[in-house]
Design a protein around this motif. Structure first.
Motif, PDB file in Angstrom:
ATOM      1  N   ASP A   1     -57.056 -29.645  23.722  1.00 16.02           N
ATOM      2  CA  ASP A   1     -57.167 -30.652  23.214  1.00 16.02           C
ATOM      3  C   ASP A   1     -56.120 -31.623  22.314  1.00 16.02           C
ATOM      4  O   ASP A   1     -56.073 -31.716  21.591  1.00 16.02           O
ATOM      5  CB  ASP A   1     -58.333 -30.853  22.431  1.00 16.02           C
ATOM      6  N   PHE A   2     -54.353 -31.432  22.315  1.00 14.11           N
ATOM      7  CA  PHE A   2     -53.525 -31.128  22.149  1.00 14.11           C
ATOM      8  C   PHE A   2     -53.034 -32.976  21.958  1.00 14.11           C
ATOM      9  O   PHE A   2     -52.667 -33.577  20.712  1.00 14.11           O
ATOM     10  CB  PHE A   2     -51.990 -31.027  22.585  1.00 14.11           C
ATOM     11  N   ALA A   3     -53.550 -33.198  22.659  1.00 14.36           N
ATOM     12  CA  ALA A   3     -53.653 -35.359  22.586  1.00 14.36           C
ATOM     13  C   ALA A   3     -55.232 -36.272  21.691  1.00 14.36           C
ATOM     14  O   ALA A   3     -55.238 -36.632  22.204  1.00 14.36           O
ATOM     15  CB  ALA A   3     -54.052 -35.424  24.329  1.00 14.36           C
ATOM     16  N   ASP A   4     -56.523 -34.880  21.722  1.00 20.82           N
ATOM     17  CA  ASP A   4     -57.015 -35.493  21.143  1.00 20.82           C
ATOM     18  C   ASP A   4     -57.405 -35.248  18.793  1.00 20.82           C
ATOM     19  O   ASP A   4     -57.696 -34.191  18.636  1.00 20.82           O
ATOM     20  CB  ASP A   4     -58.732 -34.958  20.734  1.00 20.82           C
ATOM     21  N   LYS A   5     -57.010 -36.674  18.769  1.00 22.37           N
ATOM     22  CA  LYS A   5     -56.527 -36.303  17.646  1.00 22.37           C
ATOM     23  C   LYS A   5     -58.257 -37.029  16.348  1.00 22.37           C
ATOM     24  O   LYS A   5     -58.120 -35.639  15.243  1.00 22.37           O
ATOM     25  CB  LYS A   5     -56.189 -37.702  16.999  1.00 22.37           C
TER      26      LYS A   5
ATOM     27  N   SER B   1     -49.009 -31.968  17.621  1.00 19.24           N
ATOM     28  CA  SER B   1     -49.522 -33.068  17.494  1.00 19.24           C
ATOM     29  C   SER B   1     -49.853 -32.974  16.210  1.00 19.24           C
ATOM     30  O   SER B   1     -50.500 -34.178  15.534  1.00 19.24           O
ATOM     31  CB  SER B   1     -51.037 -32.930  18.928  1.00 19.24           C
TER      32      SER B   1
ATOM     33  N   GLN C   1     -48.718 -25.867  25.930  1.00 20.29           N
ATOM     34  CA  GLN C   1     -50.045 -26.041  25.435  1.00 20.29           C
ATOM     35  C   GLN C   1     -50.090 -26.384  23.822  1.00 20.29           C
ATOM     36  O   GLN C   1     -50.418 -26.501  23.199  1.00 20.29           O
ATOM     37  CB  GLN C   1     -51.415 -25.697  25.825  1.00 20.29           C
TER      38      GLN C   1
ATOM     39  N   GLN D   1     -58.854 -32.317  16.304  1.00 20.70           N
ATOM     40  CA  GLN D   1     -57.990 -31.752  15.345  1.00 20.70           C
ATOM     41  C   GLN D   1     -58.181 -32.427  14.329  1.00 20.70           C
ATOM     42  O   GLN D   1     -58.479 -31.457  13.302  1.00 20.70           O
ATOM     43  CB  GLN D   1     -56.320 -32.438  16.117  1.00 20.70           C
TER      44      GLN D   1
ATOM     45  N   LYS E   1     -47.421 -28.363  21.924  1.00 24.56           N
ATOM     46  CA  LYS E   1     -47.706 -29.058  22.044  1.00 24.56           C
ATOM     47  C   LYS E   1     -48.712 -29.752  21.125  1.00 24.56           C
ATOM     48  O   LYS E   1     -49.188 -30.744  20.008  1.00 24.56           O
ATOM     49  CB  LYS E   1     -48.094 -29.977  23.780  1.00 24.56           C
TER      50      LYS E   1
ATOM     51  N   GLU F   1     -47.602 -34.407  13.715  1.00 32.13           N
ATOM     52  CA  GLU F   1     -47.685 -36.173  13.615  1.00 32.13           C
ATOM     53  C   GLU F   1     -48.802 -36.547  12.890  1.00 32.13           C
ATOM     54  O   GLU F   1     -48.471 -37.171  12.189  1.00 32.13           O
ATOM     55  CB  GLU F   1     -47.868 -36.119  14.985  1.00 32.13           C
TER      56      GLU F   1
END
Length: 261
Positions: free
Chosen positions: A61-65, A183, A176, A68, A179, A186
């Motif tokens: 889930d590295f793109a799911d803010k 994230s 993964q 996170q 990333k 960030e």
């Protein structure tokens, strides 16, 4: 070399396991219904054990803010901080090993407590600690630190190699993990992150702690809500559940339900 030469070079034959859920089938023999809550009867115990687990963010889930953020919110009262559930529960004498657990590798969060004087008493205490604590947005770094806690740098080479092989088999390559962690770093730059964590706190904990809020176990896919203890503990937990959910109960399991077929 002589020893290696004697080893069988053929691959092991895969074992075919039955798809039947053996414990569910045993439970159905002495009770009916959907066991949202289950408790293992352990007559020789005095205290109780409660274990819960629900799906959460994983490295994929590295793109799911949002996922996170929810995972970080679950860490607000995890860990060993003086404000957290672990220290406060021990200080109150309401459990021994305990706390809000979470693993990104496993993609799960949950609550655990053992040797409780009475399971509902401990659950109510934990809920009160979380709900009544001040809104301390400075805990952002505390949550980030826990999210980076899954490391094995101090393990032996053999242990690390075995764990790495397991990660690759599970579809969690190093790229993964990197990333996901990048994230998070960030996300940490967001000046409103502390407020966002507290805004999500109740929704996150209500999924993992029985009767914390309006979310019920039946609403959580792939959730586990399990207890272990004697009659005193299981009866008390059953009453605690029914007070909020009159149409369900604690389903009891026995040692014989776990016997191998």
């Amino acid at each position: 070399a002589a020893l290696v030469g004697t080893l069988d070079k053929n691959g092991a034959a895969p074992v075919a396991y039955a798809s039947t859920r053996a414990i569910d089938a045993r439970l159905a023999q002495h009770d009916s219904g959907t066991p949202y809550y289950a408790g293992l009867f352990a007559p020789n115990m005095k205290g109780g054990v409660v274990i819960t687990g629900v799906p959460a963010a994983q490295y994929a889930d590295f793109a799911d803010k949002q996922k996170q953020t929810d995972f970080l919110a679950s860490r607000l009262y995890g860990g060993g901080g003086p404000h957290g559930v672990f220290i406060k529960t021990i200080g109150a004498g309401l459990a021994y090993s305990n706390g809000i657990r979470g693993s990104i590798a496993q993609g799960r969060i949950g609550y655990y407590a053992e040797r409780t004087p009475e399971i509902p008493q401990t659950l109510k205490f934990v809920i009160d600690v979380i709900k009544s604590s001040p809104r301390d947005t400075s805990l952002v770094d505390y949550t980030i630190a826990q999210a980076f806690g899954e490391v094995r740098a101090s393990s032996t080479y053999e242990t690390r190699a075995e764990a790495m092989a397991g990660d690759l088999a599970d579809g969690q390559p190093p790229e993964q993990v990197r990333k996901f962690r990048e994230s998070l770093l960030e996300l940490r730059k967001d000046p409103s992150l502390g407020d966002k964590l507290f805004d999500r706190k109740d929704a996150v904990y209500s999924r993992a702690i029985p009767e914390y809020g309006s979310t019920r176990p039946r609403d959580v896919a792939d959730g586990v809500f399990f207890a272990i203890g004697p009659d005193k503990q299981l009866d008390a937990l059953d009453q605690y559940i029914k007070a909020a959910e009159p149409d369900t109960k604690l389903y009891r399991l026995y040692a014989r339900d776990y016997w191998m077929p």
